[in-house]
Design an enzyme around this catalytic site. Structure first.
Site: not given
Ligand code: A3P
Length: 290
Positions: A42, A103, A125, A133, A223, A251, A253
């Site tokens: 996350k 991971h 993060r 998340s 984005s 996806m 926030k």
């Molecule tokens: P949130 O749950 O806070 O929205 P991972 O890919 O490591 O599992 O991480 C997922 C997190 O990255 C989620 O956070 C997701 O929304 C965020 N994320 C994915 N794509 C993104 C982007 N283009 N810009 C910003 N955050 C992004």
């Protein structure tokens, strides 16, 4: 599918099905031109995956769409119950240059990765956003156990009793490793704030030069708003029996600093006190206040 089975390896709970499989994973043969993306869950893994994929495929969106995200960049270690092959087995069949995800904490990385001096991009993060998340991810996926309340999940996160273990040890371990290996250590918050500058850092690290126009295309395509609509990137292509997006979208926030608003004043205080203790002695700092 059943939840992933969790195996304790070196005190870290990992989603690995057996000791025999772990033995094979730790003997995984990395290639010198592998690019490894390492993160605690996350932390923006999928986002960085898209950025790296776009760089590798020189902005060819069709090439980036080859397969759903789970297959095109295999995890070194995952042994998902619903897949026909383990990720490391898929990786063995992939042509170079491979983009592999992990991971794993730095001390559990297959030794061949260090031996082959692979380039590694680590994305960190901040703790609270990561925790919140991860909590919502536990709610929406059947692969992980029910997190119960945020309060209960928070205690587990703080004590490292979640898949991949302690966030604190993870970010600190990789921070220390970067002084000895080819590791570009990035922060989710920085990529959010200035994606162009951070992508330029990546290009320099990969010794790649691309036209300004392509760089702008990559930033736009990766984005949050564009990725949220992209079924290849947002995991909606997976069956709802694995990820149930109406419960909480993958996806969600994508906002730095969002995590702390989920905590009460007392919870924030308890978390922060514990945080200071666990992070004391490390030079690693996050821009986002905790
Ligand atoms: P949130 O749950 O806070 O929205 P991972 O890919 O490591 O599992 O991480 C997922 C997190 O990255 C989620 O956070 C997701 O929304 C965020 N994320 C994915 N794509 C993104 C982007 N283009 N810009 C910003 N955050 C992004």
């Amino acid at each position: 599918p059943p939840p992933m089975s969790i195996l304790e390896v070196g005190g870290v709970p990992l989603p690995i099905s057996s000791n025999e499989i772990w033995d094979k994973i730790s003997k995984f043969e990395a290639r010198p031109d592998d690019l490894i993306l390492a993160t605690y869950p996350k932390s923006g893994t999928t986002w960085m995956q898209e950025i790296l994929d776009m760089i590798q495929n020189e902005g060819d969106v069709e090439k980036c769409k080859r397969a759903i995200s789970l297959d095109r960049h295999p995890f070194i270690e995952l042994t998902f119950p619903f897949k026909k092959k383990y990720d490391f087995e898929m990786a063995l069949e992939m042509p170079s240059p491979r983009l592999l995800k992990t991971h794993l904490p730095s001390h559990l990385i297959p030794p061949s990765v260090w031996r082959q001096n692979c380039k590694i991009i680590y994305v960190a993060r901040n703790a609270k956003d990561c925790l919140v998340s991860y909590y919502h991810y536990h709610r929406m996926t059947t692969l992980l156990p029910d997190p119960k309340s945020l309060e209960e999940f928070c205690q587990k996160f703080m004590s490292g009793e979640v898949a991949y273990g302690s966030w604190y040890d993870h970010v600190k371990g990789w921070w220390a490793a970067k002084d000895k290996h080819q590791i570009l250590y990035l922060f989710y918050e920085d990529v959010k704030k200035d994606p162009k500058r951070e992508t330029e850092k990546i290009l320099k690290f990969l010794e790649k030069d691309i036209p300004e126009e392509l760089l702008n295309k990559i930033i736009c395509y990766t984005s949050f708003d564009v990725m949220k609509q992209n079924p290849v990137a947002n995991y909606t292509a997976l069956p709802t029996s694995i990820m149930d997006h109406p419960i909480s979208p993958f996806m969600r926030k994508g906002m730095p600093g969002d995590g702390k608003s989920f905590f009460t004043v007392a919870q924030n205080e308890e978390f922060d006190k514990d945080y200071q203790k666990k992070m004391a002695g490390s030079t690693l700092t996050f821009h986002t206040e905790i």
